[in-house]
Design a protein around this motif. Structure first.
Motif, PDB file in Angstrom:
ATOM      1  N   GLN A  83       0.631  -1.187  -0.072  1.00 44.86           N
ATOM      2  CA  GLN A  83       0.091  -0.122  -0.141  1.00 44.86           C
ATOM      3  C   GLN A  83       0.920   1.128  -0.186  1.00 44.86           C
ATOM      4  OE1 GLN A  83      -2.137   1.313   3.686  1.00 44.86           O
ATOM      5  NE2 GLN A  83      -3.992   0.629   2.320  1.00 44.86           N
ATOM      6  N   SER A 118      -4.087   5.515  -0.803  1.00 40.75           N
ATOM      7  CA  SER A 118      -4.801   5.602  -1.889  1.00 40.75           C
ATOM      8  C   SER A 118      -4.842   4.131  -2.684  1.00 40.75           C
ATOM      9  CB  SER A 118      -4.376   6.613  -2.777  1.00 40.75           C
ATOM     10  OG  SER A 118      -4.221   8.093  -2.016  1.00 40.75           O
ATOM     11  N   SER A 143      -4.085  -0.070  -2.626  1.00 37.50           N
ATOM     12  CA  SER A 143      -3.461  -1.189  -2.355  1.00 37.50           C
ATOM     13  C   SER A 143      -3.633  -2.232  -3.577  1.00 37.50           C
ATOM     14  CB  SER A 143      -4.632  -1.815  -1.449  1.00 37.50           C
ATOM     15  OG  SER A 143      -4.767  -0.868  -0.200  1.00 37.50           O
ATOM     16  N   THR A 203      -6.615  -2.240  -5.662  1.00 40.32           N
ATOM     17  CA  THR A 203      -7.893  -1.513  -4.818  1.00 40.32           C
ATOM     18  C   THR A 203      -7.495   0.008  -4.806  1.00 40.32           C
ATOM     19  OG1 THR A 203      -8.280  -3.312  -3.576  1.00 40.32           O
ATOM     20  CG2 THR A 203      -9.378  -1.114  -2.832  1.00 40.32           C
ATOM     21  N   SER A 219      -8.849   3.669  -3.288  1.00 41.91           N
ATOM     22  CA  SER A 219      -9.593   4.135  -2.325  1.00 41.91           C
ATOM     23  C   SER A 219     -10.615   5.183  -2.871  1.00 41.91           C
ATOM     24  CB  SER A 219      -8.595   5.193  -1.487  1.00 41.91           C
ATOM     25  OG  SER A 219      -9.456   5.838  -0.647  1.00 41.91           O
ATOM     26  N   ARG A 220     -11.921   5.154  -2.610  1.00 42.90           N
ATOM     27  CA  ARG A 220     -12.806   6.126  -2.858  1.00 42.90           C
ATOM     28  C   ARG A 220     -12.420   7.581  -2.905  1.00 42.90           C
ATOM     29  NH1 ARG A 220     -18.098   4.082  -3.618  1.00 42.90           N
ATOM     30  NH2 ARG A 220     -18.122   1.612  -2.852  1.00 42.90           N
ATOM     31  N   ASP A 221     -11.355   8.017  -1.817  1.00 42.74           N
ATOM     32  CA  ASP A 221     -10.918   9.226  -1.461  1.00 42.74           C
ATOM     33  C   ASP A 221      -9.522   9.360  -2.041  1.00 42.74           C
ATOM     34  OD1 ASP A 221     -11.604  11.564  -0.425  1.00 42.74           O
ATOM     35  OD2 ASP A 221     -10.953  11.191   1.432  1.00 42.74           O
ATOM     36  N   TRP A 222      -9.277   8.739  -3.185  1.00 41.76           N
ATOM     37  CA  TRP A 222      -7.981   9.124  -3.696  1.00 41.76           C
ATOM     38  C   TRP A 222      -7.545  10.401  -4.347  1.00 41.76           C
ATOM     39  CZ3 TRP A 222      -7.423  10.312  -8.949  1.00 41.76           C
ATOM     40  CH2 TRP A 222      -8.520  10.208  -9.582  1.00 41.76           C
ATOM     41  N   GLN A 239      -6.505  12.198  -1.342  1.00 41.61           N
ATOM     42  CA  GLN A 239      -5.151  11.524  -0.467  1.00 41.61           C
ATOM     43  C   GLN A 239      -3.918  11.659  -1.416  1.00 41.61           C
ATOM     44  OE1 GLN A 239      -7.088   7.952  -0.098  1.00 41.61           O
ATOM     45  NE2 GLN A 239      -7.465   7.997   2.064  1.00 41.61           N
ATOM     46  N   THR A 260     -13.422   6.376  -9.704  1.00 41.79           N
ATOM     47  CA  THR A 260     -12.387   5.309  -9.108  1.00 41.79           C
ATOM     48  C   THR A 260     -12.510   4.160  -9.565  1.00 41.79           C
ATOM     49  OG1 THR A 260     -13.151   6.248  -6.852  1.00 41.79           O
ATOM     50  CG2 THR A 260     -12.349   4.126  -6.748  1.00 41.79           C
TER      51      THR A 260
END
Length: 208
Positions: free
Chosen positions: A36, A41, A43, A56, A58-61, A64, A182
């Protein structure tokens, strides 16, 4: 190559390596190795064969990592998973090479076998650690390889940079990334590694 002095002296190294092998032997080898980036952001999972199994995002990339650093985040997650994979491989090798249990005690004056086993164990431990470090450097930097090339994701938002067979960086086209949601970014990232793995497999088969 990274400096290994932090591992300590020979006795410390022997103790830590033995502990790591015992701990590794007490559980089954992981099927997947994870990595990660520092912003959480991205993984990424690698299989035991070293191939990317899943990514993967993150929804908030956007907040972040941001659109300009998402390529760095993907690369950081990849190298983290690769490091975990190589460490597990080194521990498996150490476990296979671990000296057999010492025979019943014999008079010290007539037997030096335990000392020889310790020396062999230490030599193999150092060898595995150096191999692990060198392999990671080769795969992620490979400075001895002159050939440089790139592979792009389907919509060109991510570019994978190669020197020889090793990945040296992943960069992002901020304008194109900004238009991605995303799931689209996840698809781009997975497709990028699939293309790399197919090309790498084809090249290895061509060299045979």
């Amino acid at each position: 190559m990274a400096n290994l002095d932090f591992l300590g002296d020979d006795d410390t190294l022997r103790t830590n390596a033995a502990h790591a092998v015992d701990e590794f032997a007490s559980r089954s080898a992981p099927r997947l190795h994870s990595g990660q980036d520092r912003t959480a952001s991205v993984s990424l999972l690698l299989t035991r064969a070293g191939q990317v199994d899943d990514v993967t995002i993150s929804r908030d990339w956007r907040r972040q990592a941001g659109v300009t650093r998402i390529g760095d985040a993907v690369y950081e997650a990849y190298t983290g998973a690769l490091r975990s994979h190589l460490e597990a491989t080194a521990l498996e090798e150490l476990q296979r090479d671990q000296p057999a249990p010492a025979r019943p005690a014999q008079p010290p004056a007539t037997s030096t076998e335990p000392e020889l086993d310790d020396d062999l164990w230490l030599q193999r431990t150092w060898g595995a650690l150096h191999h692990n470090d060198a392999e990671l450097a080769r795969l992620t930097h490979a400075p001895e390889q002159p050939e440089q090339r790139t592979i792009s994701s389907p919509h060109g938002c991510l570019t994978l940079h190669l020197r020889g067979p090793g990945i040296t960086a992943i960069t992002a086209d901020a304008g194109r990334v900004a238009r991605m949601d995303t799931q689209q970014l996840r698809f781009e990232t997975r497709s990028l590694f699939r293309t790399y793995e197919l090309a790498h497999t084809s090249e290895r088969q061509a060299r045979r």
